[in-house]
Design an enzyme around this catalytic site. Structure first.
Site, mmCIF file in Angstrom:
data_model
loop_
_atom_site.group_PDB
_atom_site.id
_atom_site.type_symbol
_atom_site.label_atom_id
_atom_site.label_comp_id
_atom_site.label_asym_id
_atom_site.label_seq_id
_atom_site.Cartn_x
_atom_site.Cartn_y
_atom_site.Cartn_z
ATOM 1 N N TYR A 1 -1.920 0.131 10.488
ATOM 2 C CA TYR A 1 -2.210 -0.557 8.744
ATOM 3 C C TYR A 1 -0.567 0.206 8.361
ATOM 4 O O TYR A 1 0.439 -0.656 6.822
ATOM 5 C CB TYR A 1 -3.125 -0.035 8.116
ATOM 6 N N SER B 1 0.894 -1.166 -0.321
ATOM 7 C CA SER B 1 0.206 0.373 0.384
ATOM 8 C C SER B 1 0.833 0.811 -0.540
ATOM 9 O O SER B 1 1.667 1.216 -0.047
ATOM 10 C CB SER B 1 -1.105 0.235 1.163
#
Length: 255
Positions: free
Chosen positions: A160, A145
């Site tokens: 995250y 990501s």
């Protein structure tokens, strides 16, 4: 001229295939000719995708698997080898997200994110790589990501961030050491794409308005816009590409 993107005769495994990007990846590789094994904790959610892929003439196997549990992973890999005889492509896509700062996150929530996003990549790779070494061929594609490279002032995503940053580092480590066995390891790093994971958080109006203003493309990613990256890394077109991170982000990481 040979079609470098043809996956006919290849067997691809996609984790986190019950929704969102995982569904897109499975369809994309099947469209290029690969037979598909789709894995997810929510087995019932795999049935519609299974039927859709079967309708294209490709072989497909749906497997209930929690990638955070090694016994689940071992059994899943065994069932795939038993059915197809090999694994050529592994897409480590299973992932979860959580909004929270280090000073507010519960330890259990931190563990949930790290276990799924990072430990899941480790366990799946651990049990697939020996088969790839044996056949001297393999394609591993991890879903990273932009959050593994940059932070977000608007919304804290600290667990995250940590998990996806680690996936990027693991991809580089695996890619460099496994190349000698004919195995390439790369990662796709998306920015904002609509999915079950993002629709109730990052796709809310205030954040989306801010994202669209700051992103050079002026919008989030759309369904199918990750397919080219997945097919490239899964195919022999990327035979000399390993330990690389491809940011599919509308220019987000360049501003």
């Amino acid at each position: 001229m040979n079609n470098l993107f043809d996956l006919t005769g290849k067997v691809a495994v996609i984790t986190g295939a019950s929704s969102g990007i995982g569904v897109q990846f499975a369809k994309a590789l099947a469209d290029q000719g690969a037979d598909i094994a789709i894995l997810a904790r929510r087995y019932d959610k795999l049935e519609p995708l299974c039927k859709e892929i079967e309708s294209t003439g490709r072989k497909v196997l749906a497997v209930r698997c929690d990638v955070t549990k090694e016994e689940d992973v071992k059994l899943a890999v065994k069932s795939i080898i038993d059915k197809f005889g090999k694994i050529d492509i592994l897409m480590n896509n299973a992932g979860v997200t959580s909004i929270g700062s280090v000073d507010t996150l519960e330890e259990t929530e931190w563990d949930r994110i790290i276990d799924t996003n990072l430990k899941g990549v480790f366990l799946m790779s651990k049990h697939v790589v020996p088969h790839m070494k044996e056949q001297k061929y393999g394609k591993i594609i991890n879903t990273a990501s932009v959050c593994g490279l940059i932070g977000s002032k608007a919304i804290p995503l600290h667990a995250y961030n940590a998990s996806k940053g680690a996936v990027i580092a693991l991809t580089k480590g695996m890619g460099t050491s496994l190349a000698q066995y004919g195995i390439t390891v790369n990662a796709i790093a998306p920015s904002l794409f609509e999915s079950e994971m993002t629709e109730k958080s990052l796709f809310q109006s205030d954040y989306l308005k801010s994202y669209n203003m700051l992103c050079p493309a002026g919008r989030p990613g759309m369904t199918g816009e990750l397919n080219g990256a997945a097919i490239y890394f899964a195919s022999d077109a990327s035979s000399y590409t390993t330990a690389q991170i491809l940011f599919v982000d509308g220019g987000w990481t360049s501003v």
